[in-house]
Design a protein around this motif. Structure first.
Motif, PDB file in Angstrom:
ATOM      1  N   GLY A 126       3.330   3.066   4.453  1.00 49.92           N
ATOM      2  CA  GLY A 126       2.380   2.158   3.858  1.00 49.92           C
ATOM      3  C   GLY A 126       2.721   0.620   4.115  1.00 49.92           C
ATOM      4  N   GLY A 127       1.670  -0.120   4.297  1.00 53.88           N
ATOM      5  CA  GLY A 127       2.159  -1.704   4.550  1.00 53.88           C
ATOM      6  C   GLY A 127       2.230  -2.498   3.729  1.00 53.88           C
ATOM      7  N   ALA A 128       2.688  -3.719   3.797  1.00 59.35           N
ATOM      8  CA  ALA A 128       2.646  -5.025   2.924  1.00 59.35           C
ATOM      9  C   ALA A 128       1.977  -6.046   3.363  1.00 59.35           C
ATOM     10  N   TYR A 129       1.296  -6.705   2.789  1.00 61.91           N
ATOM     11  CA  TYR A 129       0.436  -7.720   3.250  1.00 61.91           C
ATOM     12  C   TYR A 129       0.200  -9.007   2.333  1.00 61.91           C
ATOM     13  N   LEU A 130       0.749  -9.967   2.955  1.00 63.53           N
ATOM     14  CA  LEU A 130       0.687 -11.434   2.234  1.00 63.53           C
ATOM     15  C   LEU A 130      -0.541 -12.212   2.096  1.00 63.53           C
ATOM     16  N   PHE A 131      -0.849 -12.623   0.963  1.00 59.09           N
ATOM     17  CA  PHE A 131      -2.053 -13.329   0.737  1.00 59.09           C
ATOM     18  C   PHE A 131      -1.794 -14.457   0.257  1.00 59.09           C
ATOM     19  N   ASP A 132      -3.018 -15.689   0.248  1.00 59.94           N
ATOM     20  CA  ASP A 132      -2.562 -16.976  -0.222  1.00 59.94           C
ATOM     21  C   ASP A 132      -2.534 -16.854  -1.527  1.00 59.94           C
TER      22      ASP A 132
ATOM     23  N   LEU B 213       0.813  -1.077   0.096  1.00 59.08           N
ATOM     24  CA  LEU B 213       0.103   0.126   0.071  1.00 59.08           C
ATOM     25  C   LEU B 213       0.795   1.023   0.054  1.00 59.08           C
ATOM     26  N   LYS B 214       0.649   2.313  -0.781  1.00 59.48           N
ATOM     27  CA  LYS B 214       1.343   3.492  -0.749  1.00 59.48           C
ATOM     28  C   LYS B 214       0.176   4.557  -0.664  1.00 59.48           C
ATOM     29  N   PRO B 215       0.329   5.370   0.471  1.00 57.55           N
ATOM     30  CA  PRO B 215      -0.821   6.433   0.744  1.00 57.55           C
ATOM     31  C   PRO B 215      -1.087   7.254  -0.341  1.00 57.55           C
TER      32      PRO B 215
ATOM     33  N   LEU C 109       4.722  13.716  12.041  1.00 60.10           N
ATOM     34  CA  LEU C 109       4.537  13.207  10.711  1.00 60.10           C
ATOM     35  C   LEU C 109       5.827  12.699  10.220  1.00 60.10           C
ATOM     36  N   PRO C 110       5.608  11.756   9.034  1.00 61.39           N
ATOM     37  CA  PRO C 110       6.974  11.217   8.611  1.00 61.39           C
ATOM     38  C   PRO C 110       7.683  12.260   7.646  1.00 61.39           C
ATOM     39  N   GLU C 111       9.003  11.998   7.508  1.00 59.67           N
ATOM     40  CA  GLU C 111       9.902  12.954   6.638  1.00 59.67           C
ATOM     41  C   GLU C 111       9.435  12.537   5.455  1.00 59.67           C
TER      42      GLU C 111
END
Length: 114
Positions: free
Chosen positions: A36-42, A11-13, A28-30
């Motif tokens: 953004g997170g990363a998610y693993l799916f089957d 994910l990218k905001p 706030l981030p620099e």
């Protein structure tokens, strides 16, 4: 290098998500490029099967992303569905995952890590 039998969704905001975070009283981030997170799916037999899997988990993904910035659920945007996920984030889907790490993978419920 080891192959993992998972699809990887990152994910990218988008501006809408960044605007929401900036409305909060948080540090706030620099660089938003690193957020953004990363998610693993089957693995899935079809693209539609993967999209359906992401849609089924949209609420959990959004709640996880929101909780990074505030635990006050009253401040979280809604509805928490696939349409909102696509509104707030750019999704990149990689149908193959590879582990380049040297350490063994850790697998634990997020609640157990807190």
């Amino acid at each position: 290098m080891k192959f993992i039998n998972r699809c990887v969704i990152t994910l990218k905001p988008k501006t809408e998500f960044i605007d929401w975070v900036e409305s909060l009283d948080v540090e706030l981030p620099e660089a938003w490029d690193l957020e953004g997170g990363a998610y693993l799916f089957d693995e899935h037999e079809s693209e539609q099967g993967l999209v359906d899997g992401i849609s089924d988990q949209a609420r959990s993904i959004l709640e996880n992303e929101f909780s990074v910035w505030t635990e006050d659920e009253d401040q979280w945007p809604g509805p928490r569905d696939f349409a909102t996920l696509k509104q707030l984030f750019t999704l990149h889907i990689a149908v193959a995952g590879f582990d380049l790490g040297k350490e063994p993978l850790l697998r634990a419920d997020v609640a157990d890590l807190l």
